[in-house]
Design an enzyme around this catalytic site. Sequence first.
Site, PDB file in Angstrom:
ATOM      1  N   LEU A  94       1.021  -1.312  -0.102  1.00 27.67           N
ATOM      2  CA  LEU A  94       0.070   0.022   0.061  1.00 27.67           C
ATOM      3  C   LEU A  94       1.006   1.212   0.118  1.00 27.67           C
ATOM      4  O   LEU A  94       0.755   2.162  -0.810  1.00 27.67           O
ATOM      5  CB  LEU A  94      -0.942   0.150   1.238  1.00 27.67           C
ATOM      6  CG  LEU A  94      -2.323  -0.758   1.207  1.00 27.67           C
ATOM      7  CD1 LEU A  94      -2.889  -0.963   2.428  1.00 27.67           C
ATOM      8  CD2 LEU A  94      -3.346  -0.462  -0.041  1.00 27.67           C
ATOM      9  N   HIS A  95       1.720   1.422   0.828  1.00 26.69           N
ATOM     10  CA  HIS A  95       2.652   2.571   0.864  1.00 26.69           C
ATOM     11  C   HIS A  95       1.921   3.844   1.117  1.00 26.69           C
ATOM     12  O   HIS A  95       1.957   4.683   0.412  1.00 26.69           O
ATOM     13  CB  HIS A  95       3.610   2.621  -0.334  1.00 26.69           C
ATOM     14  CG  HIS A  95       4.628   1.386  -0.413  1.00 26.69           C
ATOM     15  ND1 HIS A  95       5.783   1.234   0.547  1.00 26.69           N
ATOM     16  CD2 HIS A  95       4.646   0.512  -1.355  1.00 26.69           C
ATOM     17  CE1 HIS A  95       6.301   0.225  -0.029  1.00 26.69           C
ATOM     18  NE2 HIS A  95       5.684  -0.415  -0.818  1.00 26.69           N
ATOM     19  N   LEU A  96       0.642   3.757   2.024  1.00 23.21           N
ATOM     20  CA  LEU A  96      -0.070   4.817   2.100  1.00 23.21           C
ATOM     21  C   LEU A  96       0.441   6.183   2.388  1.00 23.21           C
ATOM     22  O   LEU A  96      -0.347   7.210   2.035  1.00 23.21           O
ATOM     23  CB  LEU A  96      -1.304   4.448   3.085  1.00 23.21           C
ATOM     24  CG  LEU A  96      -2.277   3.272   2.735  1.00 23.21           C
ATOM     25  CD1 LEU A  96      -2.983   3.006   3.795  1.00 23.21           C
ATOM     26  CD2 LEU A  96      -2.920   3.533   1.315  1.00 23.21           C
ATOM     27  N   ALA A  98       2.503   7.784   0.915  1.00 25.95           N
ATOM     28  CA  ALA A  98       2.623   8.573  -0.176  1.00 25.95           C
ATOM     29  C   ALA A  98       1.311   8.534  -1.230  1.00 25.95           C
ATOM     30  O   ALA A  98       1.646   9.358  -2.126  1.00 25.95           O
ATOM     31  CB  ALA A  98       3.817   7.603  -1.144  1.00 25.95           C
ATOM     32  N   GLU A 117       3.797  -4.079   3.556  1.00 27.01           N
ATOM     33  CA  GLU A 117       5.221  -3.575   3.795  1.00 27.01           C
ATOM     34  C   GLU A 117       5.255  -3.055   5.377  1.00 27.01           C
ATOM     35  O   GLU A 117       6.342  -2.966   5.844  1.00 27.01           O
ATOM     36  CB  GLU A 117       5.541  -2.257   2.985  1.00 27.01           C
ATOM     37  CG  GLU A 117       4.685  -1.064   3.345  1.00 27.01           C
ATOM     38  CD  GLU A 117       3.251  -1.130   2.606  1.00 27.01           C
ATOM     39  OE1 GLU A 117       2.634   0.073   2.859  1.00 27.01           O
ATOM     40  OE2 GLU A 117       2.936  -2.073   2.020  1.00 27.01           O
TER      41      GLU A 117
END
Length: 369
Positions: A94-96, A98, A117
């Site tokens: 997801l890397h939310l 960013a 992650e």
Amino acid sequence: MRIGIPRETKSGECRVAVTPSGVRALRDSGAGIVVETGAGTASGFEDREYRDAGATIVSTSPEAWSADLVVKVKEPLSSEYGFLSESSTLFTFLHLAAFPQLTEELLTRRVTAIAYETVVSCGALPILRPMSEVAGILSIQAGARGLEKGCGGRGVLLAGTDDFPPGDVTVLGAGVVGRNAARIAAAIGANVTILDVNPKKLSEAQGRCGGRARTILSTPEAIAGAVKETDLLVSTVLVAGERAPCLVTRKMIRSMRPGAVAVDIAIDQGGSLETSRPTTHAAPFFIEEGVVHYCVTNMPAAVPRTSTQGLMAATLPYLLSFSERGVIGALRSDEGLLAGLNTFNGHVTCEGVAKAFGKTFLTAKEAIR
């Protein structure tokens, strides 16, 4: 439990979340599997292999997204937001920190979103790790290509020749990504410098390079000095769940050798270079301040067969737990998996994401109580 595997839609994304062997294991655990047609083709897995393993092949994305648990590789794109629902759980990278818009969609639609992650085990990131290894190795391949004149590079061969010296490679960060980048760079004969704030990690990285690397304790001044003297800069620094810290300023980039290359592996978390912006496999390079930048947000997709198999090995134990215990049961039984919960019932349950957007933070344990 019904598990859905939609086809990836991100540009250049050739991986698939679950392999046919993974489908077979999940079927044996009692789950029903729905695979969108063509989902595994780019990774070398045909629909018939999924069908033979016990999956149901569906022809449209909504059918795959309607499952109890949707398993992907990369974050949903805007075209997929309409599929998000509080009735299903999303398990993917997801890397939310960013992606503010995606974060808002997940909260508004009250999605249970678990990010690969931020899942932890024994202090490590077990699902991120195999992709980090691949990205580290690929960074040297990509950097070497960027140095070619046809890509705008300064025309340096990293390995050098019998008569001419090798190129200089600087790696920021001595974690999994950095160690693998440095190992490959040293193996081809480049002059390698590694910077990190952790002496133990630096020592381990030097060992992985067979002692053929220079290590430096990282400070802003040390980074500025190393960046100025390098042909290839690989920035790998990661803060799990948070936006990547900006370690390299525009001024530092401007000081680099004309035609040098910067590979920003942290770009999927916002990037750690002030001059970075996301690129794709179709158009991976751009030139800023005279420096060739490579900022592809899904680097491991370049080698989807290897990457998919590595990802499957990492996620399968968690998928089996979901199948056997249900989503909430699996989260309650494993604090490391619970750390992967980023949004739940309209709440932000990842501290790094809450910090990035000034949102109220609710611990994952409180959220599922």
